[in-house]
Design a protein around this motif. Structure first.
Motif, PDB file in Angstrom:
ATOM      1  N   ASP A   1      13.526  -2.603 -11.162  1.00  0.00           N
ATOM      2  CA  ASP A   1      14.459  -1.749 -10.433  1.00  0.00           C
ATOM      3  C   ASP A   1      13.972  -0.132 -10.936  1.00  0.00           C
ATOM      4  O   ASP A   1      12.545  -0.235 -11.916  1.00  0.00           O
TER       5      ASP A   1
ATOM      6  N   CYS B   1      16.077   6.725 -14.363  1.00  0.00           N
ATOM      7  CA  CYS B   1      15.634   7.648 -14.286  1.00  0.00           C
ATOM      8  C   CYS B   1      15.146   7.979 -15.737  1.00  0.00           C
ATOM      9  O   CYS B   1      16.281   7.534 -16.851  1.00  0.00           O
TER      10      CYS B   1
ATOM     11  N   TRP C   1      21.774  11.992 -10.691  1.00  0.00           N
ATOM     12  CA  TRP C   1      21.429  10.884 -11.065  1.00  0.00           C
ATOM     13  C   TRP C   1      22.566   9.763 -10.905  1.00  0.00           C
ATOM     14  O   TRP C   1      23.210  10.487 -12.373  1.00  0.00           O
ATOM     15  N   ASP C   2      22.457   9.210 -10.572  1.00  0.00           N
ATOM     16  CA  ASP C   2      24.118   7.693 -10.408  1.00  0.00           C
ATOM     17  C   ASP C   2      23.095   7.049 -11.560  1.00  0.00           C
ATOM     18  O   ASP C   2      22.362   5.809 -11.255  1.00  0.00           O
TER      19      ASP C   2
ATOM     20  N   TRP D   1      24.260   3.244 -11.186  1.00  0.00           N
ATOM     21  CA  TRP D   1      23.694   2.818  -9.505  1.00  0.00           C
ATOM     22  C   TRP D   1      22.528   2.357  -9.910  1.00  0.00           C
ATOM     23  O   TRP D   1      21.491   2.276  -9.092  1.00  0.00           O
ATOM     24  N   ASN D   2      21.903   3.125 -11.013  1.00  0.00           N
ATOM     25  CA  ASN D   2      20.532   4.128 -10.418  1.00  0.00           C
ATOM     26  C   ASN D   2      20.337   4.559  -9.452  1.00  0.00           C
ATOM     27  O   ASN D   2      19.205   3.850  -8.715  1.00  0.00           O
ATOM     28  N   ARG D   3      20.854   5.075  -9.170  1.00  0.00           N
ATOM     29  CA  ARG D   3      20.094   6.460  -7.780  1.00  0.00           C
ATOM     30  C   ARG D   3      20.307   7.098  -7.505  1.00  0.00           C
ATOM     31  O   ARG D   3      21.212   8.027  -8.305  1.00  0.00           O
TER      32      ARG D   3
ATOM     33  N   LYS E   1      22.166  11.333  -6.609  1.00  0.00           N
ATOM     34  CA  LYS E   1      23.649  11.410  -5.748  1.00  0.00           C
ATOM     35  C   LYS E   1      23.499  11.756  -4.333  1.00  0.00           C
ATOM     36  O   LYS E   1      22.204  12.341  -4.362  1.00  0.00           O
TER      37      LYS E   1
ATOM     38  N   LYS F   1      17.548  13.504  -1.559  1.00  0.00           N
ATOM     39  CA  LYS F   1      17.691  12.243  -1.887  1.00  0.00           C
ATOM     40  C   LYS F   1      17.073  11.487  -0.592  1.00  0.00           C
ATOM     41  O   LYS F   1      16.604   9.931  -1.726  1.00  0.00           O
TER      42      LYS F   1
ATOM     43  N   GLU G   1      14.458   7.995  -1.968  1.00  0.00           N
ATOM     44  CA  GLU G   1      15.158   6.912  -1.977  1.00  0.00           C
ATOM     45  C   GLU G   1      13.737   5.902  -0.749  1.00  0.00           C
ATOM     46  O   GLU G   1      13.529   4.452  -1.690  1.00  0.00           O
TER      47      GLU G   1
ATOM     48  N   ILE H   1      11.056   4.876  -3.835  1.00  0.00           N
ATOM     49  CA  ILE H   1      11.456   4.507  -4.002  1.00  0.00           C
ATOM     50  C   ILE H   1      11.844   2.685  -3.767  1.00  0.00           C
ATOM     51  O   ILE H   1      10.699   1.389  -4.833  1.00  0.00           O
ATOM     52  N   ALA H   2      12.186   2.924  -2.489  1.00  0.00           N
ATOM     53  CA  ALA H   2      12.539   1.473  -2.225  1.00  0.00           C
ATOM     54  C   ALA H   2      10.896   1.002  -1.655  1.00  0.00           C
ATOM     55  O   ALA H   2      10.694  -0.472  -1.270  1.00  0.00           O
TER      56      ALA H   2
END
Length: 260
Positions: free
Chosen positions: A6, A9, A46-47, A50-52, A54, A60, A64, A67-68
């Motif tokens: 996963d 941050c 950063w959220d 949910w580790n993603r 905002k 953004k 994403e 990371i994916a």
């Protein structure tokens, strides 16, 4: 036990600009390994639940996607190891992927193989690999930093046409393509390229004519050598009797060998 991957941050390592690095966290058997993604964000972008990133986070979508892609890369490697029933740790998993990244290009992998051969004292093989590498480097105009998946049948045909335009003989073509195929096979074994990209199933190497042209001496020439009279020759010419004698012995032995 399967590893878990996963993105987080990493708040414990603030950067000089006040942002925090985004890292992959690989967890297996209670062991953790962190891998930097080369990205950073402010804490308020950063959220942490949910580790993603905002919605308010700049770039953004780009963050994403990256990371994916990285998580998919690691999960694919985990699936490969699991399917092959090979044991691994979080650290060895990261090391295997980093090694693949470092040797991803044809140029780099060639150089690593040449260095290994030289270290092992196999200088002849190293020379063959270097010759093939230099030929490919000239063909691509110095742009050999490509993945192995770029080498498809069409690419190989262009390389063949380039070699033929330079009047390379069939034996040279055979050697160059066999060396390239050997390197490609090694890259496949080390999982630097998927087997589905293998181009030599379509591009056949055994079609190159590597037979040696016959260079037999005509029978009339042999008769003349046998009948040559050296009895009145000068001393320096008389020395040629020994070569003729050895030639006839070699000829007779070969005739006996092949039953003629």
């Amino acid at each position: 036990m399967k590893a878990n991957v996963d993105a987080i941050c990493y708040r414990s390592r603030p950067l000089k600009n006040g942002e925090f690095p985004i890292m992959l966290r690989i967890t297996k058997s209670r062991q953790r390994k962190y891998v930097s993604l080369g990205l950073s964000v402010r804490a308020d972008h950063w959220d942490f639940t949910w580790n993603r990133p905002k919605r308010s986070c700049p770039n953004k979508e780009y963050i994403e996607r990256l990371i994916a892609a990285k998580i998919t890369e690691y999960n694919t490697r985990i699936l490969e190891l699991t399917t092959q029933e090979r044991a691994y740790t979080a650290e060895s998993l990261v090391a295997s992927l980093q090694a693949k990244t470092q040797l991803r290009t044809v140029h780099d992998f060639f150089r690593s193989l040449i260095a290994e051969l030289q270290k092992a004292g196999k200088l002849g093989n190293a020379s063959v690999y270097r010759y093939a590498h230099d030929s490919l480097l000239n063909f691509t105009g110095g742009r050999l930093g490509i993945p192995f998946s770029d080498i498809d049948p069409a690419w190989l045909k262009r390389y063949e046409a380039w070699l033929r335009a330079r009047n390379c003989k069939e034996t040279t073509l055979s050697q160059l393509f066999r060396t390239l195929r050997s390197v490609y096979n090694k890259a496949t074994e080390q999982q630097l390229v998927k087997r589905e990209y293998y181009p030599f199933t379509t591009f056949k190497i055994n079609r190159f004519d590597t037979s040696t042209r016959k260079r037999a001496i005509p029978k009339e020439t042999i008769r003349r050598i046998i009948a040559l009279d050296l009895s009145d020759a000068w001393l320096w010419i008389a020395h040629s009797r020994l070569p003729r004698f050895l030639f006839l012995i070699h000829l007779c032995s070969n005739l006996r060998k092949y039953g003629q």
